[in-house]
Design a protein around this motif. Structure first.
Motif, short mmCIF file in Angstrom:
data_model
loop_
_atom_site.label_atom_id
_atom_site.label_comp_id
_atom_site.label_asym_id
_atom_site.label_seq_id
_atom_site.Cartn_x
_atom_site.Cartn_y
_atom_site.Cartn_z
N ILE A 224 -1.17 -8.12 5.72
CA ILE A 224 -1.27 -7.55 4.49
C ILE A 224 -2.55 -6.60 4.34
O ILE A 224 -2.63 -5.39 3.70
N ALA A 225 -3.61 -6.94 5.16
CA ALA A 225 -4.91 -6.03 5.08
C ALA A 225 -4.55 -4.63 5.76
O ALA A 225 -4.80 -3.71 5.31
N PHE A 226 -3.56 -4.83 6.81
CA PHE A 226 -2.92 -3.35 7.27
C PHE A 226 -2.10 -2.63 6.15
O PHE A 226 -2.32 -1.50 5.92
N VAL A 227 -1.35 -3.34 5.60
CA VAL A 227 -0.58 -2.72 4.38
C VAL A 227 -1.50 -2.00 3.52
O VAL A 227 -1.46 -0.95 3.16
N LEU A 228 -2.69 -2.75 2.99
CA LEU A 228 -3.43 -2.38 1.93
C LEU A 228 -4.30 -1.26 2.46
O LEU A 228 -4.59 -0.23 1.70
N SER A 229 -4.82 -1.32 3.62
CA SER A 229 -5.27 -0.27 4.30
C SER A 229 -4.58 1.19 4.45
O SER A 229 -5.27 2.19 4.19
N ASP A 230 -3.37 1.02 4.68
CA ASP A 230 -2.55 2.13 4.81
C ASP A 230 -2.51 2.87 3.36
O ASP A 230 -2.58 4.05 3.39
N ILE A 231 -2.41 1.90 2.42
CA ILE A 231 -2.00 2.65 1.13
C ILE A 231 -3.52 3.07 0.69
O ILE A 231 -3.50 4.33 0.23
N PHE A 232 -4.75 2.47 1.05
CA PHE A 232 -5.96 3.09 0.72
C PHE A 232 -6.44 4.41 1.37
O PHE A 232 -6.58 5.49 0.78
N PHE A 233 -6.19 4.33 2.77
CA PHE A 233 -6.71 5.36 3.54
C PHE A 233 -5.76 6.65 3.81
O PHE A 233 -6.05 7.70 3.83
N LEU A 234 -4.55 6.04 3.76
CA LEU A 234 -3.34 7.14 3.90
C LEU A 234 -2.74 7.57 2.90
O LEU A 234 -1.94 8.60 2.50
N GLY A 235 -3.02 6.98 1.62
CA GLY A 235 -2.47 7.28 0.30
C GLY A 235 -0.82 6.97 0.32
O GLY A 235 -0.30 7.64 -0.61
N THR A 236 -0.38 6.17 0.97
CA THR A 236 0.98 5.98 1.04
C THR A 236 1.32 4.69 0.01
O THR A 236 0.62 3.81 0.16
N THR A 237 2.10 4.98 -0.76
CA THR A 237 2.71 4.03 -1.45
C THR A 237 4.24 4.00 -1.69
O THR A 237 4.81 4.22 -2.53
N CYS A 238 4.62 3.40 -0.35
CA CYS A 238 6.19 3.58 -0.18
C CYS A 238 6.73 2.49 -0.85
O CYS A 238 5.88 1.31 -1.16
N LYS A 239 7.97 2.49 -1.51
CA LYS A 239 8.48 1.43 -2.34
C LYS A 239 9.79 1.19 -1.52
O LYS A 239 10.63 1.82 -1.02
#
Length: 75
Positions: A60-75
Motif C-alpha cells: 500500500i505504501a508503494f501504491v501511495l508513493s506512486d500516486i504522490f511522487f509520480l502523480g499517477t491516479t490510475c483507476k
C-alpha cells in the motif's frame, strides 16, 4: 455424486487477495490494488498472520508513493 469444493484456509485466502492486488498494481490500477491489499489485511488479521499484514502495508505504501511522487491516479 456431485462436486466437492474446499474452502481455502484464511491465511491462503489473504495471500490470494494480495496476489490480486499485485496484478492490479502492476496493471497501473491503483484503486483496485489498494482495495485488494486492504481485503488481504483483513483476512490476514483473522488468521493472525502478522507477516502478511506487514507485506500488504508495504505494498500500500508503494501504491501511495506512486500516486504522490509520480502523480499517477490510475483507476
Amino acid at each position: 455424486t456431485g462436486v466437492q469444493t474446499c474452502a481455502l484456509p484464511i491465511s491462503e485466502e489473504a495471500t490470494v487477495l494480495q496476489y490480486y492486488g499485485n496484478c492490479y498494481y502492476f496493471s497501473a490500477q491503483s484503486d483496485l490494488a489498494k482495495k485488494y491489499y486492504h481485503q488481504s489485511i483483513q483476512k490476514a488479521r483473522e488468521a493472525g498472520n502478522d507477516t502478511l499484514i506487514n507485506l500488504n502495508r508495504i505494498r500500500i505504501a508503494f501504491v501511495l508513493s506512486d500516486i504522490f511522487f509520480l502523480g499517477t491516479t490510475c483507476k
